[in-house]
Write a protein that holds these residues in place. Sequence first.
Motif, mmCIF file in Angstrom:
data_model
loop_
_atom_site.group_PDB
_atom_site.id
_atom_site.type_symbol
_atom_site.label_atom_id
_atom_site.label_comp_id
_atom_site.label_asym_id
_atom_site.label_seq_id
_atom_site.Cartn_x
_atom_site.Cartn_y
_atom_site.Cartn_z
ATOM 1 N N ILE A 177 13.178 -3.264 -11.895
ATOM 2 C CA ILE A 177 12.754 -3.573 -10.919
ATOM 3 C C ILE A 177 13.572 -5.491 -11.640
ATOM 4 N N ARG A 178 14.104 -5.691 -12.705
ATOM 5 C CA ARG A 178 14.004 -6.966 -13.343
ATOM 6 C C ARG A 178 16.236 -6.665 -12.263
ATOM 7 N N LYS A 179 16.371 -5.467 -12.960
ATOM 8 C CA LYS A 179 17.748 -5.034 -12.088
ATOM 9 C C LYS A 179 18.259 -5.427 -11.003
ATOM 10 N N GLU A 180 17.355 -5.580 -10.103
ATOM 11 C CA GLU A 180 18.002 -5.915 -9.119
ATOM 12 C C GLU A 180 18.126 -7.375 -8.451
ATOM 13 N N ASN A 181 17.385 -8.436 -9.564
ATOM 14 C CA ASN A 181 16.834 -9.297 -9.798
ATOM 15 C C ASN A 181 16.704 -10.667 -8.782
ATOM 16 N N LEU A 182 15.654 -9.396 -8.319
ATOM 17 C CA LEU A 182 14.485 -10.501 -7.108
ATOM 18 C C LEU A 182 14.109 -12.103 -7.769
ATOM 19 N N SER A 183 13.919 -12.614 -6.831
ATOM 20 C CA SER A 183 13.447 -14.144 -7.140
ATOM 21 C C SER A 183 11.904 -13.793 -7.082
ATOM 22 N N VAL A 184 11.385 -13.099 -8.387
ATOM 23 C CA VAL A 184 10.122 -13.167 -8.630
ATOM 24 C C VAL A 184 9.465 -13.712 -9.187
ATOM 25 N N ALA A 185 8.879 -14.266 -9.018
ATOM 26 C CA ALA A 185 7.913 -15.688 -10.725
ATOM 27 C C ALA A 185 7.765 -14.808 -12.205
ATOM 28 N N GLN A 186 7.133 -13.476 -11.368
ATOM 29 C CA GLN A 186 6.806 -13.215 -12.883
ATOM 30 C C GLN A 186 6.961 -11.735 -12.183
ATOM 31 N N ILE A 187 6.772 -10.551 -13.385
ATOM 32 C CA ILE A 187 6.241 -9.041 -12.745
ATOM 33 C C ILE A 187 5.104 -8.496 -13.841
ATOM 34 N N HIS B 130 6.918 5.379 -10.591
ATOM 35 C CA HIS B 130 8.379 5.389 -11.995
ATOM 36 C C HIS B 130 9.155 4.890 -10.856
ATOM 37 N N ARG B 131 9.518 4.210 -9.647
ATOM 38 C CA ARG B 131 10.204 3.531 -8.726
ATOM 39 C C ARG B 131 10.344 3.126 -8.066
ATOM 40 N N ILE B 132 10.745 1.348 -7.572
ATOM 41 C CA ILE B 132 10.517 0.735 -6.251
ATOM 42 C C ILE B 132 11.765 1.611 -5.736
ATOM 43 N N GLU B 133 11.607 2.359 -4.338
ATOM 44 C CA GLU B 133 12.215 2.496 -3.083
ATOM 45 C C GLU B 133 13.470 1.652 -3.238
ATOM 46 N N PRO B 134 14.055 1.959 -1.896
ATOM 47 C CA PRO B 134 14.786 1.142 -1.526
ATOM 48 C C PRO B 134 14.675 0.593 -0.009
#
Length: 396
Positions: free
Chosen positions: A179-189, A135-139
Amino acid sequence: MDMYKNMNIMENISPASVAEDIIKSVKKEYSNLNRLNVLILGKTGVGKSTLINRVFNENLAATGTGKPITANIRPLGKKGFPLTIYDTPGLELSGRNSVDGLIKDVKTLIHKGITSGSVNEAIHCVWYCIGTPTHRIEPTEIFFLKSFLTAAMTCSVPVIIVLTQSYSKRDARELAEEIRKENLSVAQIVPVLAQDYELDEDTVIKAYGLSQLTEIMYQLIPEAVRNTFASVQKASIDIKKREAQAVVANSARLAAVTGAVPIPIPDAAVLVPEQIAMLAKITAVFGVPMQKATITAILSSMIGTASTTTAGRAIVTSLLKLIPGAGSVVGGAISAATASALTAALGEAYIVVMIRITTGEFPISKLNTPEGKRELAGIFKEKLALKRNKEGKTLE
């Protein structure tokens, strides 16, 4: 004299020999595929092994190609299989030192691949797996991702975040949003449930997401390894079908060029080598282990020739008999349109057979039964009829 000698050789090729040529061509096609390299990251227990084995044609997660590259990265693969998975077993992002060490290892691997200048050495895609049940992505994971994404972007390596073990689609959507709130430069989730999950005696959550993951990856990876990915993946029949249809379209065009000057029926066997190459490429795309007897049975059923009869000219003339009317062979010659239509119909019928074999809808054991032979012959006649209707008067 040589012309007649070559013609006789072509006429005396049996369907079994044609099948043998196809198998040889399949091996050649497979050996010519560029190696696809995928890096998979994620904590222990997120289901990376299950994901790997469900996407690809081989049980790779249980094997290794050699010693670990580093303490955290090991290559997974099999000899003769054009795929290497770089896995990080036991990845625990529990301390700053371990994170720093892994970041260094990953950056080194990516940089080494791109600077090699070889498509066979480069990392073509990265999957970062996060278990949805957490349910979360760790810091610490955010820190790791932001650090290594810089290296991936510099080397133009696409990164896909895979939300594994997504039993609850709602939970997966919520985690993806976080995860999107972190603005990571990933292609897709991409949320994925790699295999059916039995919740209790009455409820089974069906697997999902694998075809979406493979479709996204297919679009992201370099064109030089797309045909490799189409062959080694087993999650998307649509990808295999599209690749195979491209093969058929190209082969039909080549057949049309061959038939640009009408081909006398006695010389019709000149079409056979191109058709053999086409069937070999389609077989390689589907990645189905094919025995000589299996391909012989398919050919015999579709073109109506027994394994004891001759092929070459007989193959093409057998196909011509299935065309209503004789306009396309007036004067005993095959036109460009007819050559193209016959080749396309044969290829498209073969694709249908490969799909049914791959999905288990048509067991290989059924090939030599009267029912199986009738079904295969029907598939070819149907494709030829569709091609004839599409071409209209050209084949009449």
